[in-house]
Design an enzyme around this catalytic site. Structure first.
Site, PDB file in Angstrom:
ATOM      1  N   ASN A 187       0.801  -1.229   0.000  1.00 31.66           N
ATOM      2  CA  ASN A 187       0.000   0.000   0.000  1.00 31.66           C
ATOM      3  C   ASN A 187       0.833   1.278   0.000  1.00 31.66           C
ATOM      4  OD1 ASN A 187       0.952   0.320   2.576  1.00 31.66           O
ATOM      5  ND2 ASN A 187      -1.005   0.052   3.608  1.00 31.66           N
ATOM      6  N   LYS A 188       2.147   1.160  -0.177  1.00 36.21           N
ATOM      7  CA  LYS A 188       2.994   2.351  -0.114  1.00 36.21           C
ATOM      8  C   LYS A 188       3.014   3.074  -1.469  1.00 36.21           C
ATOM      9  CE  LYS A 188       3.762   1.961   4.248  1.00 36.21           C
ATOM     10  NZ  LYS A 188       4.417   0.869   4.890  1.00 36.21           N
TER      11      LYS A 188
END
Ligand SMILES: *Cc1c(COP(=O)(O)O)cnc(C)c1O
Length: 388
Positions: free
Chosen positions: A189-190
């Site tokens: 999710n970065k």
């Protein structure tokens, strides 16, 4: 609202293109799937991205691994204290415990939600060895103040830059500020992703040597180096009990192309943040602080805080958004509330008033590059509806 007919909008989604897929397939067909040529290319590209050829960029299989390697290379161990923010993910702090050192949690600046340098200064003891700031949500912590106090007190600085690609402090990219080590995350999710992965960055050649050795079992030469060497390749030496923290070429293949798209991703995230800010002006909410003039905010997170006058509380707002098909999250349940940290150090919320207050009022809205403008407007409408 008629939103129940719309597909669920996830809080986060990786943005994987055909270039990433083709590079991964190329790796799978190449005969070399673990750390090798693609990882070397990813590391060189990362140094070029940061724009400072004096940097050593070292790929690892997570930012958690990278933070562990950084503190190990700095010689942190039993009896030492490392100061970090309570307003973070447990990975930031757990690596200190891996090494048998102690974590000293401090409060945040309520304006930025980043570690407050005044709280750091007040927490320094003769055992303090390092400070571990987090660039929360993608906004740089107050690095000029932290670097100055580290110099004054002879402390090391390891930046948890898991949210901060790309972000700047005083016009310089995070990773190039002259702290001892900076660690980025490429978790799913970065701001860019390799599935799992991270990058450790330092200008210090001795630290880089130690980190490279400890990343792979404490071996004097890695497998790719031995495989490609012109001399007999079976010989290596174990110089320390190291770890297994290397990145695979399959993951690096993704990273090469994600990095090429980092600026475009960033532009889109910034645009979504501006849309949210404009739409929420006038509501009883606190929108996230922007960067200082001339600086970049990576906009990994868009953290909205409810004002005291808001008609709905945080938990109810998250439920209403979920019912409208919108995923949200909370970053983070502060470490001082987590049983391990709370009990280990006898922590009470009154010691962290700003983190505690922010935690009770905040939620993270979706901000990712696979959102359409219609998705953004859907989130806006649902938040406005809940707060009406
Ligand atoms: C994601 C994250 C980490 C850990 O990153 P991994 O690559 O998953 O190990 C560390 N610190 C913060 C603040 C994070 O958000």
């Amino acid at each position: 609202m008629s939103s129940s007919t719309l597909p669920f909008l996830p809080f986060a989604l990786p943005d994987i293109g055909e270039d990433e897929i083709n590079e991964v397939v190329d790796t799978l067909r190449s005969g070399w799937v673990t750390t090798g040529p693609k990882t070397q290319r990813f590391e060189a590209d990362f140094t070029a991205f940061l724009g400072d050829p004096a940097l050593h960029s070292m790929a690892v299989n997570s930012a958690t691994a990278g933070l562990h390697l950084a503190l190990e290379a700095l010689g942190i161990g039993p009896g030492d204290e490392v100061i970090t923010t309570t307003h973070t993910f447990t990975a930031t702090a757990e690596v200190v415990r891996y090494l048998g050192a102690d974590v000293v949690l401090v409060d945040i600046d309520p304006a930025t939600l980043c570690i407050d340098p005044k709280c750091v200064e007040a927490a320094i003891t003769p055992r303090t060895k390092a400070v571990l700031p987090v660039h929360y949500g993608g906004l740089a912590a107050d690095m000029p103040a932290l670097l100055a106090l580290a110099r004054r007190h002879g402390l090391k600085i390891v930046e948890d830059a898991a949210h901060a690609l790309p972000a700047t402090s005083a016009g310089q990219l995070i990773g190039t500020l002259g702290s001892d080590v900076t660690v980025f995350s490429f978790y799913a999710n970065k701001t860019i992703t390799t599935g799992e992965g991270g990058m450790v960055v330092t200008r210090d050649a001795a630290l880089a040597r130690r980190i490279k050795t400890m990343r792979l079992h404490g071996m004097s030469r890695d497998a790719f180096d031995r495989f490609t060497a012109k001399v007999p390749s079976w010989y290596y030496e174990i110089v320390a009990p190291g770890f297994k923290y290397n990145l695979t070429d399959i993951a690096a293949a993704m990273g090469i192309h994600q990095l090429k798209r980092a600026h475009a991703f960033h532009a889109r995230r910034s645009q979504i943040a501006q849309s949210y800010n404009a739409a929420f002006a006038g509501l009883p909410v606190i929108t996230p602080p922007g960067p200082p003039a001339g600086d970049l905010h990576a906009w990994h997170l868009y953290v909205l805080r409810l004002g005291d006058a808001a008609a709905v509380r945080r938990d109810a707002l998250i439920e209403q958004l979920y019912a409208a098909g919108i995923g949200c999250s909370v970053h983070y349940i502060p470490l001082h509330l987590q049983p391990y940290w709370r009990d280990r150090y006898a922590l009470r919320p009154e010691r962290f008033p700003h983190s505690q207050h922010a935690y009770e009022q905040m939620l993270s809205l979706p901000i990712h590059t696979r959102m359409t403008d219609a998705d953004v407007q859907r989130v806006v409408a649902a938040v406005r509806h809940a707060l009406a």
